[in-house]
Design an enzyme around this catalytic site. Structure first.
Site, PDB file in Angstrom:
ATOM      1  N   ASP A   1      -0.506 -21.448  53.622  1.00 54.64           N
ATOM      2  CA  ASP A   1       0.494 -22.886  54.498  1.00 54.64           C
ATOM      3  C   ASP A   1       0.779 -24.284  53.631  1.00 54.64           C
ATOM      4  OD1 ASP A   1       0.308 -20.866  56.659  1.00 54.64           O
ATOM      5  OD2 ASP A   1      -1.018 -22.472  58.177  1.00 54.64           O
TER       6      ASP A   1
ATOM      7  N   HIS B   1      -4.120 -21.605  51.513  1.00 53.18           N
ATOM      8  CA  HIS B   1      -3.119 -23.002  51.679  1.00 53.18           C
ATOM      9  C   HIS B   1      -2.971 -23.297  50.364  1.00 53.18           C
ATOM     10  CE1 HIS B   1      -5.138 -24.091  55.538  1.00 53.18           C
ATOM     11  NE2 HIS B   1      -3.913 -25.335  55.528  1.00 53.18           N
TER      12      HIS B   1
HETATM   13 ZN   LIG Z   1      -0.639 -26.105  58.027  1.00 49.67          ZN
END
Ligand SMILES: [Zn+2]
Length: 263
Positions: A86, A233
């Site tokens: 992400d 992430h």
């Molecule tokens: Zn996020």
């Protein structure tokens, strides 16, 4: 060996006394064992079938767990797990991650931000060229998107899709992931309306929270199970610890469950 024989002998004694209780005495209680030890050992196979079969794996809880908040998707639906990254694309971290994924021959899903796509369209092109899946993650990571009007939610998601399509004309964007997992019925409805499945996760090692490299690997290993969708992430801060953990995370998940691409 001796102790095993003793256990078996004890077991047969129990069976014999059970036989007595059924009114078929096989020996008087005061007499010695009617059989020598060796036949007693050979008698064990007749005892074995009475052992209950191993419990079948519980299927109902696993089926329920496939669904996240508000009917979002949190499992792959197959044994293999899926990796999701992400808050990118990021010029420093995303290329390194793509190198790792290519080396491991693994496909992932990238949940990208509209503003990042606008700044780094070439990275989105590389993500798509290398066979990964795209997921809309809102224009600028609006955690409070749920408090906006349905029109504003729709405008945010559309704008992000348009920016992705500008970078890679005609590309599919099959998923939407709400920042922070803060789903609301309106967000789920709008993402479906725009042709995107709402994508949650099952494993969150909190790599965004200054978690150390070994701790990220450990948490993923502890939380993962067949079909898990793993949240990591490649943007939103210093991702060196995530990048450091990825070789271990990828190889161990691949070995244990296999890694599948979400489509
Ligand atoms: Zn996020």
């Amino acid at each position: 060996m001796r102790s095993r024989t003793a256990v078996v002998a004890g077991l047969v004694l129990v069976l014999l006394s059970a036989g007595c209780a059924n009114g078929k005495p096989t020996s008087s209680s005061s007499s010695p064992l009617p059989y020598p030890p060796i036949p007693l050992v050979s008698a064990t196979p007749s005892v074995a079938p009475t052992t209950p079969p191993p419990a079948k794996p519980a299927r109902k809880p696993a089926a329920r767990a496939r669904i996240g908040p508000l009917n979002t998707q949190r499992m792959t639906g197959v044994r293999a797990v899926a990796l999701t990254f992400d808050d990118g694309p990021h010029p420093r971290w995303t290329p390194k991650l793509l190198d790792q994924l290519r080396q491991a021959k693994v496909k992932a899903t990238f949940c990208v931000l509209g503003v990042r796509v606008k700044s780094y369209p070439a990275l989105v092109r590389r993500i798509v060229r290398e066979g990964h899946t795209l997921c809309n993650h809102s224009w600028r990571h609006d955690l409070d998107l749920g408090s906006r009007s349905t029109g504003q939610i729709r405008a945010d998601l559309r704008r992000t899709n348009q920016e992705i399509q500008r970078a890679v004309p005609g590309v599919r964007i099959p998923y939407y992931r709400q920042p922070g997992g803060r789903w609301t019925p309106a967000i789920v409805q709008v993402s479906r309306e725009l042709g995107m499945k709402p994508l949650h996760w099952d494993v969150d090692p909190a790599d965004w929270d200054d978690t150390s490299t070994p701790e990220i690997s450990k948490r993923v290993a502890q939380q993962a199970r067949p079909g898990s969708i793993v949240l990591l992430h490649d943007g939103g801060g210093d991702r060196s610890r995530t990048l450091g953990a990825c070789p271990t995370v990828i190889s161990s998940l691949k070995r244990k469950y296999g890694i599948t691409r979400l489509r």
